[in-house]
Design a protein around this motif. Structure first.
Motif, mmCIF file in Angstrom:
data_model
loop_
_atom_site.group_PDB
_atom_site.id
_atom_site.type_symbol
_atom_site.label_atom_id
_atom_site.label_comp_id
_atom_site.label_asym_id
_atom_site.label_seq_id
_atom_site.Cartn_x
_atom_site.Cartn_y
_atom_site.Cartn_z
ATOM 1 N N PRO A 229 35.911 36.152 38.974
ATOM 2 C CA PRO A 229 35.586 34.957 39.753
ATOM 3 C C PRO A 229 35.671 33.694 38.896
ATOM 4 C CG PRO A 229 34.018 36.715 40.201
ATOM 5 C CD PRO A 229 34.869 37.183 39.056
ATOM 6 N N ASN A 230 36.174 32.626 39.483
ATOM 7 C CA ASN A 230 36.302 31.327 38.820
ATOM 8 C C ASN A 230 37.249 31.360 37.632
ATOM 9 O OD1 ASN A 230 34.309 30.224 40.599
ATOM 10 N ND2 ASN A 230 32.719 31.129 39.300
ATOM 11 N N SER A 231 38.153 32.322 37.618
ATOM 12 C CA SER A 231 39.142 32.419 36.549
ATOM 13 C C SER A 231 40.532 32.498 37.155
ATOM 14 C CB SER A 231 38.885 33.662 35.685
ATOM 15 O OG SER A 231 39.944 33.843 34.755
ATOM 16 N N THR A 232 41.499 31.885 36.462
ATOM 17 C CA THR A 232 42.888 31.951 36.926
ATOM 18 C C THR A 232 43.674 33.010 36.162
ATOM 19 O OG1 THR A 232 43.530 30.205 35.349
ATOM 20 C CG2 THR A 232 42.893 29.516 37.591
ATOM 21 N N ASN A 233 43.018 33.671 35.200
ATOM 22 C CA ASN A 233 43.709 34.666 34.386
ATOM 23 C C ASN A 233 43.717 36.025 35.082
ATOM 24 O OD1 ASN A 233 44.107 32.817 32.264
ATOM 25 N ND2 ASN A 233 42.060 33.228 31.467
ATOM 26 N N ILE A 234 44.894 36.612 35.162
ATOM 27 C CA ILE A 234 45.024 37.933 35.753
ATOM 28 C C ILE A 234 44.347 38.959 34.844
ATOM 29 C CG2 ILE A 234 46.652 39.750 36.414
ATOM 30 C CD1 ILE A 234 46.606 37.413 38.347
ATOM 31 N N LYS A 235 43.510 39.802 35.418
ATOM 32 C CA LYS A 235 42.833 40.837 34.640
ATOM 33 C C LYS A 235 43.670 42.119 34.597
ATOM 34 C CE LYS A 235 38.470 43.334 34.131
ATOM 35 N NZ LYS A 235 38.398 43.050 32.683
ATOM 36 N N LYS A 236 44.186 42.534 35.755
ATOM 37 C CA LYS A 236 44.961 43.769 35.792
ATOM 38 C C LYS A 236 45.816 43.798 37.056
ATOM 39 C CE LYS A 236 43.092 47.225 33.871
ATOM 40 N NZ LYS A 236 42.243 48.377 33.470
ATOM 41 N N HIS A 237 46.979 44.465 36.938
ATOM 42 C CA HIS A 237 47.874 44.639 38.078
ATOM 43 C C HIS A 237 47.756 46.060 38.617
ATOM 44 C CE1 HIS A 237 50.049 40.825 37.725
ATOM 45 N NE2 HIS A 237 50.090 41.014 36.415
#
Length: 201
Positions: free
Chosen positions: A98-106
């Motif tokens: 939440p509140n992040s634009t970075n992809i964590k995992k696909h």
């Protein structure tokens, strides 16, 4: 942690890196330098994915229509609709905190478009979109977020640092039908956009 590859009724969710290591039947993966190329048998699979990065490097999906499919005539629409309700659909989705634009995992979501319930919902969605818009051009987003949230509640671990479960991003695909109408005002003003929630449980 073991790679995640779990099914929820009519849907299978697989971590992208696991999908690349052990592709399912009808899918092959080749490597060229630092790029992984995913190939899917076009007779049995429909790929809706955009290029992305993974632990194994850049990933390119050969023959993919992308998550946003643009159609300009009845033949293209009929062909896409036939594929959608008769083939295995592979959709690339992702998570982020939440509140992040970075992809964590696909993840790769796969579902059988010919399954009676899935097919019925997809056909209903497309028919509803056509009948409910005022102009000749329209856009319909098919959203899997609710179904994926149910899957995540059982299978997606919380982030180790924040204790928060990641949220889904890009958990949908969009059909955009553009006619050659000169004065398609409803579409220009955003009145011909629809969203349909696909429920697989």
């Amino acid at each position: 942690m073991e790679p995640i590859k779990l099914s929820l009724c009519r849907m299978t969710v697989t971590e992208l890196d696991e999908f690349l290591r052990k592709p399912p039947s009808g899918v092959s993966v080749s490597t060229q330098k630092s790029t992984k190329r995913v190939h899917i048998d076009p007779e049995s699979g429909l790929l809706l994915a955009d290029p992305c990065d993974s632990l194994a490097g850049n990933v390119v999906f050969q023959g993919s229509l992308g998550r946003s499919v643009r159609l300009t005539n009845l033949w293209e629409y009929s062909s896409f609709r036939k594929s959608l309700v008769s083939k295995t659909i592979y959709l690339l989705v992702s998570t982020r905190l939440p509140n992040s634009t970075n992809i964590k995992k696909h993840y790769v979501v796969s579902m059988d478009g010919s399954n009676p319930l899935v097919r019925w919902q997809l056909e209903r969605c497309l028919d509803w979109a056509i009948s409910s818009v005022a102009g000749e051009s329209y856009q319909v987003e098919i959203d899997l977020k609710d179904t994926l949230n149910k899957w995540a509640a059982r299978n997606l671990p919380k982030d180790n640092k924040t204790g928060i479960r990641p949220q889904w991003a890009d958990a949908s695909f969009t059909l955009k039908y553009h006619s050659d109408a000169l004065f398609d005002f409803p579409y220009w003003f955003g009145l011909s956009k629809r969203r349909f929630k696909l429920r697989l449980t």
